[in-house]
Design a protein around this motif. Structure first.
Motif, PDB file in Angstrom:
ATOM      1  N   MET A   1       7.265  38.112 -61.033  1.00 52.18           N
ATOM      2  CA  MET A   1       8.446  38.905 -60.707  1.00 52.18           C
ATOM      3  C   MET A   1       8.158  40.390 -60.907  1.00 52.18           C
ATOM      4  O   MET A   1       8.512  41.223 -60.081  1.00 52.18           O
ATOM      5  CB  MET A   1       9.610  38.454 -61.592  1.00 52.18           C
ATOM      6  CG  MET A   1      10.931  39.110 -61.222  1.00 52.18           C
ATOM      7  SD  MET A   1      11.541  38.520 -59.636  1.00 52.18           S
ATOM      8  CE  MET A   1      13.052  39.433 -59.499  1.00 52.18           C
ATOM      9  N   PHE A   2       7.499  40.712 -62.030  1.00 47.19           N
ATOM     10  CA  PHE A   2       7.170  42.113 -62.320  1.00 47.19           C
ATOM     11  C   PHE A   2       6.282  42.700 -61.225  1.00 47.19           C
ATOM     12  O   PHE A   2       6.504  43.797 -60.730  1.00 47.19           O
ATOM     13  CB  PHE A   2       6.479  42.209 -63.673  1.00 47.19           C
ATOM     14  CG  PHE A   2       6.007  43.590 -64.025  1.00 47.19           C
ATOM     15  CD1 PHE A   2       6.912  44.601 -64.298  1.00 47.19           C
ATOM     16  CD2 PHE A   2       4.656  43.887 -64.060  1.00 47.19           C
ATOM     17  CE1 PHE A   2       6.479  45.865 -64.623  1.00 47.19           C
ATOM     18  CE2 PHE A   2       4.224  45.149 -64.378  1.00 47.19           C
ATOM     19  CZ  PHE A   2       5.141  46.136 -64.654  1.00 47.19           C
ATOM     20  N   ARG A   3       5.253  41.932 -60.825  1.00 47.25           N
ATOM     21  CA  ARG A   3       4.333  42.417 -59.788  1.00 47.25           C
ATOM     22  C   ARG A   3       5.073  42.644 -58.477  1.00 47.25           C
ATOM     23  O   ARG A   3       4.873  43.652 -57.799  1.00 47.25           O
ATOM     24  CB  ARG A   3       3.189  41.429 -59.583  1.00 47.25           C
ATOM     25  CG  ARG A   3       2.159  41.466 -60.705  1.00 47.25           C
ATOM     26  CD  ARG A   3       1.112  40.411 -60.523  1.00 47.25           C
ATOM     27  NE  ARG A   3       0.105  40.521 -61.578  1.00 47.25           N
ATOM     28  CZ  ARG A   3      -1.144  40.931 -61.389  1.00 47.25           C
ATOM     29  NH1 ARG A   3      -1.546  41.270 -60.200  1.00 47.25           N
ATOM     30  NH2 ARG A   3      -1.991  41.002 -62.399  1.00 47.25           N
ATOM     31  N   LYS A   4       5.959  41.700 -58.097  1.00 45.53           N
ATOM     32  CA  LYS A   4       6.699  41.841 -56.851  1.00 45.53           C
ATOM     33  C   LYS A   4       7.577  43.082 -56.871  1.00 45.53           C
ATOM     34  O   LYS A   4       7.687  43.815 -55.886  1.00 45.53           O
ATOM     35  CB  LYS A   4       7.548  40.598 -56.605  1.00 45.53           C
ATOM     36  CG  LYS A   4       6.727  39.350 -56.242  1.00 45.53           C
ATOM     37  CD  LYS A   4       7.642  38.165 -55.997  1.00 45.53           C
ATOM     38  CE  LYS A   4       6.828  36.922 -55.629  1.00 45.53           C
ATOM     39  NZ  LYS A   4       7.707  35.739 -55.420  1.00 45.53           N
ATOM     40  N   ALA A   5       8.210  43.328 -58.021  1.00 52.80           N
ATOM     41  CA  ALA A   5       9.082  44.501 -58.143  1.00 52.80           C
ATOM     42  C   ALA A   5       8.290  45.795 -58.022  1.00 52.80           C
ATOM     43  O   ALA A   5       8.714  46.740 -57.349  1.00 52.80           O
ATOM     44  CB  ALA A   5       9.821  44.457 -59.484  1.00 52.80           C
ATOM     45  N   LEU A   6       7.133  45.831 -58.663  1.00 53.68           N
ATOM     46  CA  LEU A   6       6.304  47.032 -58.595  1.00 53.68           C
ATOM     47  C   LEU A   6       5.836  47.298 -57.176  1.00 53.68           C
ATOM     48  O   LEU A   6       5.832  48.427 -56.693  1.00 53.68           O
ATOM     49  CB  LEU A   6       5.087  46.888 -59.516  1.00 53.68           C
ATOM     50  CG  LEU A   6       5.358  47.005 -61.008  1.00 53.68           C
ATOM     51  CD1 LEU A   6       4.076  46.715 -61.786  1.00 53.68           C
ATOM     52  CD2 LEU A   6       5.878  48.382 -61.356  1.00 53.68           C
ATOM     53  N   VAL A   7       5.423  46.231 -56.487  1.00 54.74           N
ATOM     54  CA  VAL A   7       4.959  46.387 -55.110  1.00 54.74           C
ATOM     55  C   VAL A   7       6.092  46.895 -54.231  1.00 54.74           C
ATOM     56  O   VAL A   7       5.909  47.783 -53.399  1.00 54.74           O
ATOM     57  CB  VAL A   7       4.418  45.041 -54.572  1.00 54.74           C
ATOM     58  CG1 VAL A   7       4.133  45.148 -53.081  1.00 54.74           C
ATOM     59  CG2 VAL A   7       3.138  44.657 -55.313  1.00 54.74           C
ATOM     60  N   LEU A 274      -2.589  45.637 -57.228  1.00 53.73           N
ATOM     61  CA  LEU A 274      -2.005  44.332 -57.533  1.00 53.73           C
ATOM     62  C   LEU A 274      -2.240  43.325 -56.411  1.00 53.73           C
ATOM     63  O   LEU A 274      -2.474  42.144 -56.659  1.00 53.73           O
ATOM     64  CB  LEU A 274      -0.508  44.479 -57.806  1.00 53.73           C
ATOM     65  CG  LEU A 274      -0.115  45.219 -59.080  1.00 53.73           C
ATOM     66  CD1 LEU A 274       1.388  45.435 -59.137  1.00 53.73           C
ATOM     67  CD2 LEU A 274      -0.585  44.458 -60.311  1.00 53.73           C
ATOM     68  N   VAL A 275      -2.181  43.795 -55.172  1.00 60.22           N
ATOM     69  CA  VAL A 275      -2.352  42.902 -54.032  1.00 60.22           C
ATOM     70  C   VAL A 275      -3.827  42.633 -53.744  1.00 60.22           C
ATOM     71  O   VAL A 275      -4.255  41.488 -53.578  1.00 60.22           O
ATOM     72  CB  VAL A 275      -1.669  43.487 -52.773  1.00 60.22           C
ATOM     73  CG1 VAL A 275      -2.001  42.653 -51.543  1.00 60.22           C
ATOM     74  CG2 VAL A 275      -0.156  43.551 -52.976  1.00 60.22           C
ATOM     75  N   ASP A 276      -4.630  43.698 -53.710  1.00 63.20           N
ATOM     76  CA  ASP A 276      -5.999  43.561 -53.225  1.00 63.20           C
ATOM     77  C   ASP A 276      -6.952  42.950 -54.240  1.00 63.20           C
ATOM     78  O   ASP A 276      -7.978  42.381 -53.866  1.00 63.20           O
ATOM     79  CB  ASP A 276      -6.538  44.925 -52.776  1.00 63.20           C
ATOM     80  CG  ASP A 276      -7.540  44.808 -51.642  1.00 63.20           C
ATOM     81  OD1 ASP A 276      -7.206  44.152 -50.638  1.00 63.20           O
ATOM     82  OD2 ASP A 276      -8.660  45.342 -51.767  1.00 63.20           O
ATOM     83  N   ALA A 277      -6.639  43.049 -55.532  1.00 68.15           N
ATOM     84  CA  ALA A 277      -7.514  42.451 -56.534  1.00 68.15           C
ATOM     85  C   ALA A 277      -7.598  40.938 -56.363  1.00 68.15           C
ATOM     86  O   ALA A 277      -8.667  40.339 -56.534  1.00 68.15           O
ATOM     87  CB  ALA A 277      -7.025  42.792 -57.940  1.00 68.15           C
ATOM     88  N   GLY A 278      -6.486  40.314 -55.997  1.00 67.48           N
ATOM     89  CA  GLY A 278      -6.498  38.876 -55.768  1.00 67.48           C
ATOM     90  C   GLY A 278      -7.391  38.499 -54.600  1.00 67.48           C
ATOM     91  O   GLY A 278      -8.111  37.480 -54.655  1.00 67.48           O
ATOM     92  N   ARG A 279      -7.333  39.293 -53.542  1.00 65.13           N
ATOM     93  CA  ARG A 279      -8.208  39.052 -52.388  1.00 65.13           C
ATOM     94  C   ARG A 279      -9.667  39.171 -52.784  1.00 65.13           C
ATOM     95  O   ARG A 279     -10.491  38.302 -52.464  1.00 65.13           O
ATOM     96  CB  ARG A 279      -7.897  40.054 -51.270  1.00 65.13           C
ATOM     97  CG  ARG A 279      -8.871  39.979 -50.100  1.00 65.13           C
ATOM     98  CD  ARG A 279      -8.967  41.285 -49.349  1.00 65.13           C
ATOM     99  NE  ARG A 279      -9.357  42.413 -50.189  1.00 65.13           N
ATOM    100  CZ  ARG A 279     -10.604  42.657 -50.569  1.00 65.13           C
ATOM    101  NH1 ARG A 279     -11.598  41.834 -50.234  1.00 65.13           N
ATOM    102  NH2 ARG A 279     -10.873  43.706 -51.327  1.00 65.13           N
ATOM    103  N   ALA A 280      -9.999  40.260 -53.501  1.00 62.97           N
ATOM    104  CA  ALA A 280     -11.392  40.483 -53.898  1.00 62.97           C
ATOM    105  C   ALA A 280     -11.890  39.356 -54.795  1.00 62.97           C
ATOM    106  O   ALA A 280     -13.020  38.870 -54.631  1.00 62.97           O
ATOM    107  CB  ALA A 280     -11.527  41.827 -54.607  1.00 62.97           C
ATOM    108  N   LYS A 281     -11.059  38.920 -55.734  1.00 63.44           N
ATOM    109  CA  LYS A 281     -11.450  37.837 -56.638  1.00 63.44           C
ATOM    110  C   LYS A 281     -11.752  36.566 -55.858  1.00 63.44           C
ATOM    111  O   LYS A 281     -12.771  35.893 -56.099  1.00 63.44           O
ATOM    112  CB  LYS A 281     -10.354  37.590 -57.666  1.00 63.44           C
ATOM    113  CG  LYS A 281     -10.667  36.457 -58.647  1.00 63.44           C
ATOM    114  CD  LYS A 281      -9.544  36.291 -59.669  1.00 63.44           C
ATOM    115  CE  LYS A 281      -9.861  35.159 -60.650  1.00 63.44           C
ATOM    116  NZ  LYS A 281      -8.782  34.998 -61.675  1.00 63.44           N
ATOM    117  N   ALA A 282     -10.873  36.212 -54.924  1.00 66.45           N
ATOM    118  CA  ALA A 282     -11.076  34.994 -54.131  1.00 66.45           C
ATOM    119  C   ALA A 282     -12.359  35.070 -53.315  1.00 66.45           C
ATOM    120  O   ALA A 282     -13.109  34.087 -53.213  1.00 66.45           O
ATOM    121  CB  ALA A 282      -9.867  34.769 -53.217  1.00 66.45           C
ATOM    122  N   GLU A 283     -12.629  36.239 -52.747  1.00 63.47           N
ATOM    123  CA  GLU A 283     -13.839  36.391 -51.940  1.00 63.47           C
ATOM    124  C   GLU A 283     -15.098  36.348 -52.795  1.00 63.47           C
ATOM    125  O   GLU A 283     -16.137  35.822 -52.365  1.00 63.47           O
ATOM    126  CB  GLU A 283     -13.766  37.682 -51.128  1.00 63.47           C
ATOM    127  CG  GLU A 283     -12.708  37.641 -50.030  1.00 63.47           C
ATOM    128  CD  GLU A 283     -12.645  38.915 -49.219  1.00 63.47           C
ATOM    129  OE1 GLU A 283     -13.430  39.862 -49.505  1.00 63.47           O
ATOM    130  OE2 GLU A 283     -11.802  38.986 -48.293  1.00 63.47           O
TER     131      GLU A 283
END
Length: 332
Positions: A1-7, A274-283
């Motif tokens: 929830m916190f991440r969504k609000a910040l974005v 917050l958004v792109d770190a998840g992409r980089a981690k998965a890749e």
């Protein structure tokens, strides 16, 4: 929830771009930075460029020079201080030799969570740090680059507990606080400039380094490192600075514009991270990188806090200065 609000907050801020007219001649602002353009540093600099050029109807051009094109980060800081370079985005540890009080941000386990991180880079906490930067450093912080925790990577073996880092060599910035942190764990920290880090890893001068997922991938460290461990000892807030000499020469209207653009670029950078770190981690996982979490991080934290904070409190300005900052982030 916190991440969504910040974005959401950051994305709304991105939309609030109005045009500002200037009666001055076209101007060029040059921004140097240590990391690649597809990093968090690139994100904050690019958004700053978009805002400034948009609000001046192109009368002010912002040129970005990533990956150390204008020298290593220490050189860029020196040139910003002298007024020979307009702006730079650099690692916080590299500012500490010029403004020791900024070393507060490198204290191990300073931030408990992202709420602390955001409080530590906005409002009165930002004003406090910026005051030190202007008075002692000769530069003004327009925005803070959110570049994630400094996760450990290495080429030797998985790190899951404290014993796994004993005597291992890690590249670190030239930071007294970070050096003491690694020594408290029994590791061997080796100060190496950021520009020379990839080569040092490739040649085996050091076993590993520390950075977040986005820049780890952008710097192509996955070509020379096999393992990453999520250690939360420090969250990197990297300053986007402008020369105070230059800032004082700007019209009041232009001063306000660059300050506003810096703040809004910082908000955008948070959303990007917050958004792109998840992409980089998965890749990275898909490419074969092994990512682990610590089994005993409480022990890492205790050693670092008990050993480093007492030694470094005076170095970063003394207990009074530290308590003031801790109060601003809700830890006092």
């Amino acid at each position: 929830m916190f991440r969504k609000a910040l974005v959401l907050v950051a994305l709304v801020a991105m939309m609030a771009v109005s045009s500002v007219s200037f009666a001055q001649d076209p101007t060029i602002l040059r921004i140097g930075m240590g990391d690649p353009i597809d990093s968090e540093m690139g994100a904050i600099a690019t958004r700053f460029k978009e805002i400034v050029e948009g609000r001046t109807d192109g009368k002010v051009e912002v040129q970005i020079f990533p990956s150390g094109q204008l020298g290593d980060e220490t050189e860029m800081i020196q040139n910003v201080r002298r007024g020979n370079l307009d702006m730079a985005v650099v690692g916080i540890a590299n500012t500490v030799p010029f403004v020791k009080k900024l070393g507060i941000l490198t204290l191990p386990y300073l931030f408990e969570n992202m709420y602390d991180v955001v409080r530590g880079a906005t409002g009165p906490a930002h004003e406090m740090l910026n005051e030190f930067a202007v008075k002692e450093g000769g530069f003004r912080v327009l925005g803070w680059t959110y570049t994630d925790y400094r996760y450990l990577s290495n080429s030797q073996h998985p790190i899951k507990k404290l014993a796994d880092v004993k005597d291992m060599k890690f590249r670190v910035p030239q930071s007294a606080v970070i050096l003491e942190t690694y020594r408290s764990w029994g590791a061997n920290p080796v100060p190496i400039s950021w520009a020379e880090t990839f080569t040092a890893l490739q040649q085996g001068v050091v076993d590993g380094q520390c950075y977040g997922y986005i820049t780890f991938q952008a710097a192509k460290f996955n070509e020379v490192q096999k393992y990453i461990t999520e250690v939360h000892y420090t969250y990197q807030l990297q300053p986007m600075m402008i020369s105070e000499r230059l800032y004082k020469k700007l019209t009041p209207e232009m001063q306000q514009l660059v300050v506003d653009a810096g703040r809004e670029a910082q908000e955008y950078c948070l959303a990007f991270q917050l958004v792109d770190a998840g992409r980089a981690k998965a890749e990275l996982i898909a490419s074969g990188i092994q990512i682990d979490t610590l089994e005993d991080e409480a022990e890492w934290k205790k050693l670092a806090v008990d050993n480093v904070w007492p030694k470094m409190t005076d170095f970063v300005g003394g207990q009074k200065v530290l308590d003031r900052y801790l109060g601003y982030i809700g830890k006092k």
